[in-house]
Write a protein that holds these residues in place. Sequence first.
Motif, mmCIF file in Angstrom:
data_model
loop_
_atom_site.group_PDB
_atom_site.id
_atom_site.type_symbol
_atom_site.label_atom_id
_atom_site.label_comp_id
_atom_site.label_asym_id
_atom_site.label_seq_id
_atom_site.Cartn_x
_atom_site.Cartn_y
_atom_site.Cartn_z
ATOM 1 N N LEU A 69 -7.982 12.224 3.197
ATOM 2 C CA LEU A 69 -7.044 12.576 4.250
ATOM 3 C C LEU A 69 -7.795 12.918 5.520
ATOM 4 N N THR A 292 6.443 15.277 7.985
ATOM 5 C CA THR A 292 6.568 14.422 6.799
ATOM 6 C C THR A 292 7.377 13.171 7.114
ATOM 7 N N ILE A 295 5.362 10.528 9.036
ATOM 8 C CA ILE A 295 4.477 9.723 8.193
ATOM 9 C C ILE A 295 5.293 8.712 7.397
ATOM 10 N N ALA A 296 6.354 9.198 6.745
ATOM 11 C CA ALA A 296 7.147 8.322 5.881
ATOM 12 C C ALA A 296 7.755 7.179 6.675
ATOM 13 N N GLY A 297 8.206 7.461 7.894
ATOM 14 C CA GLY A 297 8.896 6.448 8.670
ATOM 15 C C GLY A 297 7.984 5.449 9.346
ATOM 16 N N LEU A 299 4.221 4.985 8.793
ATOM 17 C CA LEU A 299 2.970 4.466 8.232
ATOM 18 C C LEU A 299 3.123 3.038 7.707
ATOM 19 N N TYR A 309 -2.518 4.731 13.198
ATOM 20 C CA TYR A 309 -2.846 4.903 11.775
ATOM 21 C C TYR A 309 -3.641 6.188 11.573
ATOM 22 N N LEU A 312 -1.534 9.304 12.226
ATOM 23 C CA LEU A 312 -0.653 9.670 11.120
ATOM 24 C C LEU A 312 -1.425 10.398 10.026
ATOM 25 N N PHE A 313 -2.682 9.969 9.798
ATOM 26 C CA PHE A 313 -3.504 10.695 8.819
ATOM 27 C C PHE A 313 -3.829 12.088 9.334
ATOM 28 N N GLY A 316 -0.954 14.107 8.539
ATOM 29 C CA GLY A 316 -1.051 14.424 7.114
ATOM 30 C C GLY A 316 -2.045 15.547 6.865
ATOM 31 N N LEU A 319 -0.505 18.796 7.851
ATOM 32 C CA LEU A 319 0.478 19.136 6.820
ATOM 33 C C LEU A 319 -0.207 19.703 5.580
ATOM 34 N N ILE B 123 4.416 13.383 0.216
ATOM 35 C CA ILE B 123 4.047 12.339 1.182
ATOM 36 C C ILE B 123 2.528 12.266 1.328
ATOM 37 N N LEU B 127 -0.183 9.060 1.321
ATOM 38 C CA LEU B 127 -1.353 8.788 2.164
ATOM 39 C C LEU B 127 -2.589 8.619 1.309
ATOM 40 N N LEU B 232 6.037 4.791 -1.150
ATOM 41 C CA LEU B 232 6.449 4.081 0.071
ATOM 42 C C LEU B 232 5.408 3.061 0.509
ATOM 43 N N PHE B 233 4.129 3.479 0.456
ATOM 44 C CA PHE B 233 3.072 2.593 0.987
ATOM 45 C C PHE B 233 2.179 2.052 -0.124
ATOM 46 N N TYR B 274 16.687 4.783 -0.490
ATOM 47 C CA TYR B 274 16.172 5.166 0.826
ATOM 48 C C TYR B 274 16.293 4.018 1.821
#
Lengths: 343, 324
Positions: A69, A292, A295-297, A299, A309, A312-313, A316, A319, B123, B127, B232-233, B274
């Motif tokens: 991460l 959250t 990232i979910a939407g 990545l 990219y 977003l990490f 994370g 978080l 989440i 990652l 998701l990924f 989703y």
Amino acid sequence: MEREGGRKGKLQALEAHLEASRAQGAWTKFHRARSFVHKGRALERGIELFLLLNSLVAIMAITLIFLFLFREGVRALTAIPLDQFIGVRVVDYFSNEETFRYIWQPVGSSPKFSLIPLISGTFLVALPATLIASGFGIGCGLFLSEIAQPRLRELAKPFLELLAGIPTVVIGFFMLAIGADWIQRIFHTSYRLNALVGAIGVSCVIIPVIASLVEDVLHAVPREIREASYALGATRSQTVLFAILPYCSPGIAAAVILGMGRAIGETMIVVMATGNAAQVTFDIFKSVRTMTATIAGELGAVAQGSNEYYALFLVGSVLFTITFFMNFVTELILERVRKRLRM
Amino acid sequence: MTFSHNSRSRRSVRLLEWAFVIAAGFSMALVVLLIAWIFVPILYYGAKVVTPSFLFESPKKGMTAGGILPAIFGTLSLVTLMILAALPVGIATAVYLVEYVQDSPIARVIRAGVNNLAGIPSIVFGLFGLGFFILFVGRHLDQVLQTGMLFGKPALLWAAMTLAVLVLPVVIVSTEEALRAVPWSYREAAYALGATRWQTTSRVVLLQARPGILTGAILAVSRGAGETAPILFTGAAYFLPKLPVVYFNVPLLPFQLPILNPFDQFMELAYHIYIMATQSINVQETRPIQYGTTFVLLVMTFLFNLTAIVMRSFYRRQLKASLQ
């Protein structure tokens, strides 16, 4: 020493050791006494090593999560100027005035990476959710531990497990499709999907978390506290409110912090039910976007190795740091009260 | 009997008592109401959609009609691979913690790791799965084995691995509980017969703890089936025309043998909900399909949870009876 004494010596040593450990009543001592008889057995040793290696997987996983991460997150710090994570100066199209604004807009000709709207959005969902869930979670814990008779408790407890077992995506879908309409009808909000809708959904997830820890903490209060209070002539509610709750208040606080950590990390409910508008606001009836949900939407759609990219990490990593810190505080408090309580 | 000296304060004491009971009882009642609030509409609207053809057909007409068979298949194969990976490691960890090191410093370190793992947001696992399993492990495997792009892309295998890490704490904690529930006298009896520690563990303790471990495994499967963010990924797909299956020609067999292909992407129930509810072409038109899919997922996880709860209470009662 035992090796020279031969089998008889070994047995005598074992017996002596057993006597000693019996006297202290410690099971571990018994194990240790047992194990030196079999010290030479390669198979036993091998199995123990194998089990040890397996149990290191959890620690290895957490280390790898941390490494992978932050490795990518740190790249964002080198690729993007640091002040851009706070905000950027933007020239207004109409008035031609320059203003400092907090915008998360990672795509486009001049990408903007302010983390402020994401962090404020996260807390605008997590704080109300924690507030709602603390009230009801502590209430449930009190009900299960202090009020319900054993039979009623056996009946009530599965409901909490059932609530905890509902997939978050189902709660998210429910809030999106049905819950949001209810809330709009009650509060007459202008945005159908807003922070409150997300907060109510998230509180469904953390009520069981808080309730079960509160129940454990209440169960761990020594009997003397209860008995002393009753002996002074206090009623049940007086005992709970003025003797038990003050006594185990750090444990309750730990439960609330744990719940809040979960609320901050909750993903599917907020990505579906909060409207996903990255803006800095303190209005609970407006759409927000959490870390959250970002990232979910996003990545899935970014190119690997692009600035977004890495950004977003970085989100994370932030978080991870926040939730890790909250879990750590919870553990610390519980570790401290564990002696006081009989946990 | 009470603190009070006069009737007024006695009344306030009684009022406090009532307020306390009502407030706590209301919280519990609210939980039940909350469950009903979520379950009733989903079951009501879902039941209209869920028919045998919905369960056993593929999506049609650009996802606006047809069934969800690939998603059900994907979920089941995902949790199967997940539990195959998580269960052995989880059981071994729990055995080591309970039977070997108990409360020693190393046990405390491992437990802290497990607790922290359980607290990481789902989440973040997504990652991690992308960064570690696909881009690091997968890409390097491809380089070393010269396999092109076999490992280094989202796949069923990596999604299952990511989920396995996520449910590992669930397996460990419930297995620990199951092992602790086995009376210490059983172990003492085994040791008295001259059994070694591993013999005691494998032939006495694990045997006795089997129902408890199974309960934990079911809970883990239920948890894994409901998770969306980690996949998701790492391998879930919006729509795939085929199931993630490869066919092998086996000599002497009249048909081709279908085998699960862990390198394919897959459709999955939670992901399907989703994506259909937020990103499909016409969200309102496909609402019935969304309700149907939610219905299936909810019933599936509910049945898993119910089995686990019933098994556990039955197992506890049996243990109590055997101790008396």
